[in-house]
Write a protein that holds these residues in place. Sequence first.
Motif, PDB file in Angstrom:
ATOM      1  N   ASN A  58      14.074 -13.351  23.765  1.00  0.00           N
ATOM      2  CA  ASN A  58      14.980 -13.332  22.623  1.00  0.00           C
ATOM      3  C   ASN A  58      15.124 -14.731  22.034  1.00  0.00           C
ATOM      4  OD1 ASN A  58      16.878 -14.760  24.152  1.00  0.00           O
ATOM      5  ND2 ASN A  58      17.864 -12.889  24.869  1.00  0.00           N
ATOM      6  N   ILE A  59      15.914 -14.849  20.993  1.00  0.00           N
ATOM      7  CA  ILE A  59      15.992 -16.105  20.255  1.00  0.00           C
ATOM      8  C   ILE A  59      16.592 -17.213  21.121  1.00  0.00           C
ATOM      9  CG2 ILE A  59      18.281 -15.728  19.255  1.00  0.00           C
ATOM     10  CD1 ILE A  59      17.075 -16.864  16.641  1.00  0.00           C
ATOM     11  N   ALA A  60      17.355 -16.845  22.128  1.00  0.00           N
ATOM     12  CA  ALA A  60      17.962 -17.840  23.001  1.00  0.00           C
ATOM     13  C   ALA A  60      17.012 -18.231  24.135  1.00  0.00           C
ATOM     14  CB  ALA A  60      19.268 -17.300  23.569  1.00  0.00           C
ATOM     15  N   GLY A  62      16.047 -16.273  26.393  1.00  0.00           N
ATOM     16  CA  GLY A  62      16.352 -15.452  27.559  1.00  0.00           C
ATOM     17  C   GLY A  62      15.584 -14.145  27.543  1.00  0.00           C
ATOM     18  N   ASN A  63      15.852 -13.322  28.534  1.00  0.00           N
ATOM     19  CA  ASN A  63      15.216 -12.001  28.645  1.00  0.00           C
ATOM     20  C   ASN A  63      13.703 -12.123  28.594  1.00  0.00           C
ATOM     21  OD1 ASN A  63      15.272  -9.212  28.928  1.00  0.00           O
ATOM     22  ND2 ASN A  63      15.274  -8.859  26.728  1.00  0.00           N
ATOM     23  N   ASN A  64      13.180 -13.229  29.135  1.00  0.00           N
ATOM     24  CA  ASN A  64      11.764 -13.539  28.999  1.00  0.00           C
ATOM     25  C   ASN A  64      10.951 -12.815  30.067  1.00  0.00           C
ATOM     26  OD1 ASN A  64       9.374 -14.631  28.325  1.00  0.00           O
ATOM     27  ND2 ASN A  64      10.029 -16.756  28.419  1.00  0.00           N
ATOM     28  N   LYS A  65      10.544 -11.599  29.714  1.00  0.00           N
ATOM     29  CA  LYS A  65       9.745 -10.807  30.658  1.00  0.00           C
ATOM     30  C   LYS A  65       8.405 -10.468  30.021  1.00  0.00           C
ATOM     31  CE  LYS A  65      12.969  -7.643  31.508  1.00  0.00           C
ATOM     32  NZ  LYS A  65      14.374  -7.983  31.413  1.00  0.00           N
ATOM     33  N   PHE A 268      14.919 -13.472  13.539  1.00  0.00           N
ATOM     34  CA  PHE A 268      16.107 -14.308  13.377  1.00  0.00           C
ATOM     35  C   PHE A 268      17.388 -13.509  13.199  1.00  0.00           C
ATOM     36  CE2 PHE A 268      12.787 -17.316  12.754  1.00  0.00           C
ATOM     37  CZ  PHE A 268      13.292 -18.472  13.307  1.00  0.00           C
ATOM     38  N   GLY A 270      17.484 -10.123  14.069  1.00  0.00           N
ATOM     39  CA  GLY A 270      17.505  -9.192  15.186  1.00  0.00           C
ATOM     40  C   GLY A 270      17.351  -9.883  16.523  1.00  0.00           C
ATOM     41  N   TYR A 271      17.145 -11.186  16.533  1.00  0.00           N
ATOM     42  CA  TYR A 271      17.034 -12.010  17.751  1.00  0.00           C
ATOM     43  C   TYR A 271      15.831 -11.685  18.621  1.00  0.00           C
ATOM     44  CZ  TYR A 271      21.949 -13.069  16.669  1.00  0.00           C
ATOM     45  OH  TYR A 271      23.108 -13.445  16.060  1.00  0.00           O
ATOM     46  N   ARG A 272      14.914 -10.817  18.143  1.00  0.00           N
ATOM     47  CA  ARG A 272      13.803 -10.420  19.015  1.00  0.00           C
ATOM     48  C   ARG A 272      12.578 -11.278  18.724  1.00  0.00           C
ATOM     49  NH1 ARG A 272      12.528  -4.513  18.522  1.00  0.00           N
ATOM     50  NH2 ARG A 272      11.290  -5.003  20.344  1.00  0.00           N
TER      51      ARG A 272
END
Lengths: 306, 443
Positions: A58-60, A62-65, A268, A270-272
């Motif tokens: 995600n944009i932060a 995180g959730n880096n899978k 940006f 949708g943060y995806r």
Amino acid sequence: MTTTVAAPATAAPVATPKVRRGWTQHGMVFVAPFLLIYVAFLVWPTLLGFQMSLSSVNIAGGNNKFVGFDNYVEAFGDPRMWRSLWNTVVFTVLSTIPLVFLGLVFALLVHNLRFVQWLWRLSFFGPFLLPSAVVSILWLQMIYPPDYGLINGTLGTDVLWLGDPSVAMWSMVLTTVWWTVGFNFLLYLAALQSIPQHLYEAAAIDGASAWDKLRSITLPLLGRTTALIVVLQLVASLKVFDQIYLMTGGGPQDSTRPIIEYAYDVGFTGYRTGYASAVSYILFALIVIVSLAQLRLFRKREEVAS
Amino acid sequence: MHGPPDITRRHLLGGSLALLGAAATGCAIPVGLGSSQTRVQYWHFLGASDGIIMNQMVQAFAEQTPDIFVEENVLAWGEPYYTKIAMAGSGGRSPDLATFHLARLAGIGAGKILDPINVELLEEAGLKAADFSPPIWERAHLDGVLYAIPFDAHPMVLYYNTDLCGRAGLLGPDGKLLPTKGVDELIAQLTKAKEVMGGKPPLAFDALGLGTVGPWRVWYALYAQSGGTLLSDDGTKVTIDDAKALEALRLMQRLGKEGLCDWRTDYGASVAKFTNGEAAFLWNGDWETTGLKERRTPFSMTRFPAVLGTGAAQADCHSFVLPHQRDRDPEVERATYRFIAYLVKNSADWAVAGHVPAYLPALEQPEYLALQPQSEYRSVITEVALDPQVWYTGSASRLWIEFGEAFSPVIGGTRTPEDGLAAAKAALTRLMAAPNPFPDEER
């Protein structure tokens, strides 16, 4: 007639000094700084972006899978991705044709005018100097508004230039042509000025008409310039974003949203970031395909010509 | 600047001016920072007329509290703002305090991007749960953890031009708009106003244009009035009631078709028309109040009309959040809570901007009750229609923009209500199917 144009004298083959090829040669030393920047800011981010497109990041950050090609599978099944890709292609076709053709026509006009040439040059090239934000506000606030805009006001029409899905794309093309035709115009003008005058004089002695001269001297000699302009224009149009984002935001009803804006939206808003990367790589692939196709096309034509 | 989703020229200019002003007075660089002062960095998106009020409140706090320096940064409203918060929060070096729309809480990855509120420190500063409107206080939580401190609710309201309505005989003896109930009374009211205006559409709202969310706001208010919902409580099922949704859409289409509302106005044009007396009514959020007063429009405002049942009105809430920081300075943290408490307790000042305070004691204060017309619609606070709590909702979210796009042509008459609803449902299904960028296990 093109054959007579070819320079008659080719340099006699000169014995070239032996050049040693290899990584240690000083040529490499000169190229290295540029190569380093090229790798750091183009090759590496390109690879990194591809890696991101295979993840759910995600944009932060995180959730880096790692998700494999899931993002691509989703993108290919996403009607809005297809719609925006289609919009991009439509925009490219609709804008490239007038941009190349009008660039040539304006250049021919100005080239043949003998008075206040600077004024015409400035007039056609002027809009190109404006930033996209200025162009967008100008057209959005002064030319296209349905109630008091310049076009509806002058023509007495009642068209929703940016609010009607069947018209909005044409409006974007019109704005873009007005704004960017100056660049192609300038390239054509430069090319026209480099055609030797004596060719026209010789043709005049042979009794050629103005049309003959245009058809047999000017246009063939502009061939290379045209090829260049078409390549540049296609790539530029495929990458359209600014004016559409600023003037319609992709609307109405997705009728103008180009694929770059779609990537921006999902990334940006949708943060995806991972999915946005995948969408970007689909556009990247499209641009590579178009560029390769053109290279082949023009190489063939040159081979035929020679 | 919180209401309009599209960047109109006025807002763009207002925002840039505010930024210029901030730069000129040195707000961006803490030149005013004395050696004994604690600095609190504060980000907000209030760049329109409510931004002026916020700036006044920050200055009033500075006068009262010389030991704290609040560094105010005004950023552009909407999508870019939330992108910045997300990136600043993820880096852990974010501002100490930021404004936030409560409806976006579920979508930002609270816990990773935002730090939880320290309830003890909040109480130490003098604020407690009982001070806030319960449904809004509830909204500030995610999985039972408090992430935001509610500041206000900003519902859709009805602005009316007192001159035009007076001439149309729509005002009561007290000079206030006679209330309407139901579709027929609303249509009758609009028709009378239309006659007075020589046949011009009497109602304006943000119906069209770049990233318009006006059609969503109007539809969601009407739909919520008839008791409709969008999603099941857990956000996994679409629960749109077709009959109710279509009833609202048909009414919106009727308004356009019968020339009762001007369907060709975008956000800026709708406000301009009302400001200039070219529309008797304006449906909009409550934040245009200060601007309309400044321009001396003869207007008043009241609750959004109860048309399809209850008096519910679409709304969102401003709140304060603490973007994630890797190490939070305890002294700055304490100062931050003091500043928040100051703003919340002085909600009556904030209400000047048009918003309904979420801080209950403020609703009873004589200063607030004396505010006209702001206190006229305060009762809406118990009937606000808030967004479902899923990751793709809230101000300037994909949901708002997609529903706005789906319904805008319905008002213009180029799309049937059925097609409009189908488009909206398709958009909602797509949003639901897309993976949440901040899944629960990340929290």
